[in-house]
Design an enzyme around this catalytic site. Structure first.
Site, short mmCIF file in Angstrom:
data_model
loop_
_atom_site.label_atom_id
_atom_site.label_comp_id
_atom_site.label_asym_id
_atom_site.label_seq_id
_atom_site.Cartn_x
_atom_site.Cartn_y
_atom_site.Cartn_z
N HIS A 1 -139.68 -4.65 -1.73
CA HIS A 1 -138.43 -5.34 -2.07
C HIS A 1 -137.95 -4.98 -3.46
O HIS A 1 -138.75 -4.65 -4.33
CB HIS A 1 -138.62 -6.86 -2.01
CG HIS A 1 -138.79 -7.40 -0.63
ND1 HIS A 1 -137.73 -7.85 0.13
CD2 HIS A 1 -139.89 -7.58 0.14
CE1 HIS A 1 -138.18 -8.27 1.31
NE2 HIS A 1 -139.49 -8.11 1.33
N GLU B 1 -142.36 -6.69 -5.15
CA GLU B 1 -141.01 -6.77 -5.71
C GLU B 1 -140.94 -5.94 -6.98
O GLU B 1 -141.82 -6.05 -7.84
CB GLU B 1 -140.67 -8.23 -6.09
CG GLU B 1 -140.51 -9.17 -4.93
CD GLU B 1 -139.06 -9.33 -4.48
OE1 GLU B 1 -138.18 -8.69 -5.06
OE2 GLU B 1 -138.85 -10.12 -3.54
N GLU C 1 -131.82 -3.21 -0.39
CA GLU C 1 -132.86 -3.04 -1.41
C GLU C 1 -133.45 -1.65 -1.21
O GLU C 1 -134.34 -1.43 -0.40
CB GLU C 1 -133.90 -4.16 -1.29
CG GLU C 1 -133.27 -5.54 -1.57
CD GLU C 1 -134.22 -6.71 -1.37
OE1 GLU C 1 -135.44 -6.48 -1.16
OE2 GLU C 1 -133.75 -7.86 -1.43
N TYR D 1 -141.89 -20.48 3.05
CA TYR D 1 -141.07 -19.27 3.05
C TYR D 1 -140.92 -18.66 4.44
O TYR D 1 -139.99 -17.94 4.70
CB TYR D 1 -141.68 -18.23 2.10
CG TYR D 1 -141.41 -18.53 0.65
CD1 TYR D 1 -140.44 -17.83 -0.05
CD2 TYR D 1 -142.11 -19.54 -0.01
CE1 TYR D 1 -140.18 -18.11 -1.38
CE2 TYR D 1 -141.85 -19.82 -1.33
CZ TYR D 1 -140.90 -19.10 -2.03
OH TYR D 1 -140.65 -19.38 -3.34
N ARG E 1 -146.08 -15.82 8.11
CA ARG E 1 -146.91 -16.70 8.94
C ARG E 1 -147.69 -15.93 10.01
O ARG E 1 -148.81 -16.24 10.31
CB ARG E 1 -146.02 -17.73 9.65
CG ARG E 1 -145.34 -18.70 8.71
CD ARG E 1 -146.33 -19.69 8.10
NE ARG E 1 -145.78 -20.19 6.86
CZ ARG E 1 -146.17 -19.80 5.67
NH1 ARG E 1 -147.10 -18.90 5.52
NH2 ARG E 1 -145.63 -20.30 4.58
N ASN F 1 -136.46 -11.95 6.40
CA ASN F 1 -137.63 -12.41 5.66
C ASN F 1 -137.86 -13.91 5.78
O ASN F 1 -138.80 -14.43 5.18
CB ASN F 1 -137.50 -12.04 4.18
CG ASN F 1 -138.82 -11.62 3.58
OD1 ASN F 1 -139.71 -11.15 4.28
ND2 ASN F 1 -138.97 -11.80 2.28
N ARG F 2 -137.01 -14.60 6.53
CA ARG F 2 -137.17 -16.05 6.67
C ARG F 2 -137.36 -16.49 8.13
O ARG F 2 -137.28 -17.68 8.42
CB ARG F 2 -135.95 -16.78 6.08
CG ARG F 2 -135.70 -16.53 4.59
CD ARG F 2 -136.79 -17.13 3.71
NE ARG F 2 -136.46 -17.02 2.29
CZ ARG F 2 -136.74 -15.97 1.52
NH1 ARG F 2 -137.35 -14.91 2.04
NH2 ARG F 2 -136.42 -15.97 0.25
#
Length: 311
Positions: free
Chosen positions: A116, A176, A24, A164, A168, A70-71
């Protein structure tokens, strides 16, 4: 809306992440530029740090090396014992958490803008996790107003079951902009993202300088559910996004409207009784996540007036 206002400590430290997903390229390009010459992102009394989050993925121009960075910002991954056997992105998330977090730590960054791109026709999009955060709603209102007449949408991902694990542990707010193919730079998309960051930093500077922002309201699109592609008995995709839905992010989708199209020409319409607003329609990166698009509903969020507690 109430007439009372909220006071908040001034913002001291801001980071700008590029390359969380290495293909990206707008965020990668801007962050690399700002690392060379950060004049345009500096604001008096504010520390602003540009940072390439996933350098190995950036080097390969791929979304990730081992798993989606990102996860993995969740307690389980951040709590794993550091070793070379861990996936690269899990190790990287732990390093980033140490450098920029954890939240509420004295040295942690107050705000992190995570840049992003999407292949979907999303335009300028700000992603919000907390519908009760007066400061963020005010900041998003300022960015939306400053960008007008260019539309800027707010995607609210507050949901009881859809987690997501992106933010956290650190104060990370995704920005985005699309549509832009993976591994490609478009000048119009770059210009839009650059303006979004300028207005965000201007808002923070104005807030720190003592400007009071009056009560405001913004329109947001709240996630309802993610929709997978129709699949055959082997689990393979059996129908594609219908041409009438393609590129129609944020536009109303009514019951009975075409959603998917099979190779033999069968149209699969939207079921249910409610009009929804689709987002991330046919996003390239979400094929592996089994997501054709997400359904949202439109609502209004209000914020109290805010000002810095030092003024």
């Amino acid at each position: 809306m109430t007439s009372c206002h909220v006071t908040k400590d001034p913002i001291k430290k801001v980071a700008i992440f590029g390359g969380t997903h290495g293909n990206e390229l707008t965020g990668v390009f801007l962050v690399k530029h700002w690392l060379e010459n950060g004049t345009e992102i500096q604001r008096t009394g504010l520390e602003v740090k540009p940072f390439i989050t996933n350098p190995r993925a950036v080097k390969k121009c791929t979304r990730y090396v081992d798993c989606d960075l990102n996860r993995v910002f969740d307690p389980e991954n951040l709590g794993k014992t550091m070793s070379k056997d861990l996936p690269y992105e899990v190790r990287r998330a732990q390093e980033i958490n140490h450098l920029f977090g954890p939240r509420d730590n004295e040295d942690s960054y107050d705000i992190i803008f995570d840049l992003h791109n999407t292949t979907s026709n999303m335009g300028c999009t700000l992603i919000l996790e907390d519908s009760r955060n007066d400061f963020l709603i005010q900041m998003f209102h300022y960015i939306k107003t400053s960008l007008a007449p260019l539309p800027c949408y707010v995607y609210l991902i507050e949901h009881p079951s859809l987690k997501y694990a992106t933010t956290r542990s650190i104060a990370k707010y995704p920005v985005e902009v699309g549509p832009q193919p993976q591994g490609v730079l478009r000048a119009d998309i770059l210009d839009q993202m650059r303006k979004m960051l300028k207005h965000a930093l201007d808002f923070i500077h104005n807030f720190n300088e003592g400007k009071e922002f009056p009560p405001c309201a913004i329109e947001v699109y709240k996630i309802m559910e993610k929709v997978d592609y129709p699949r055959n008995e082997n689990g393979d995709i059996a129908a594609i996004i219908h041409p009438k839905l393609q590129d129609q992010d944020w536009k109303p989708l009514h019951p009975g409207d075409p959603v998917f199209l099979t190779l033999d020409g069968q149209i699969i319409p939207l079921g249910g009784d409610d009009t929804v607003y689709p987002v991330f329609v046919n996003e390239a990166a979400y094929y592996e996540k089994r997501e054709a698009f997400a359904k949202t509903t439109k609502l209004t969020l209000s914020a109290k007036s805010i000002r810095s507690s030092l003024h």
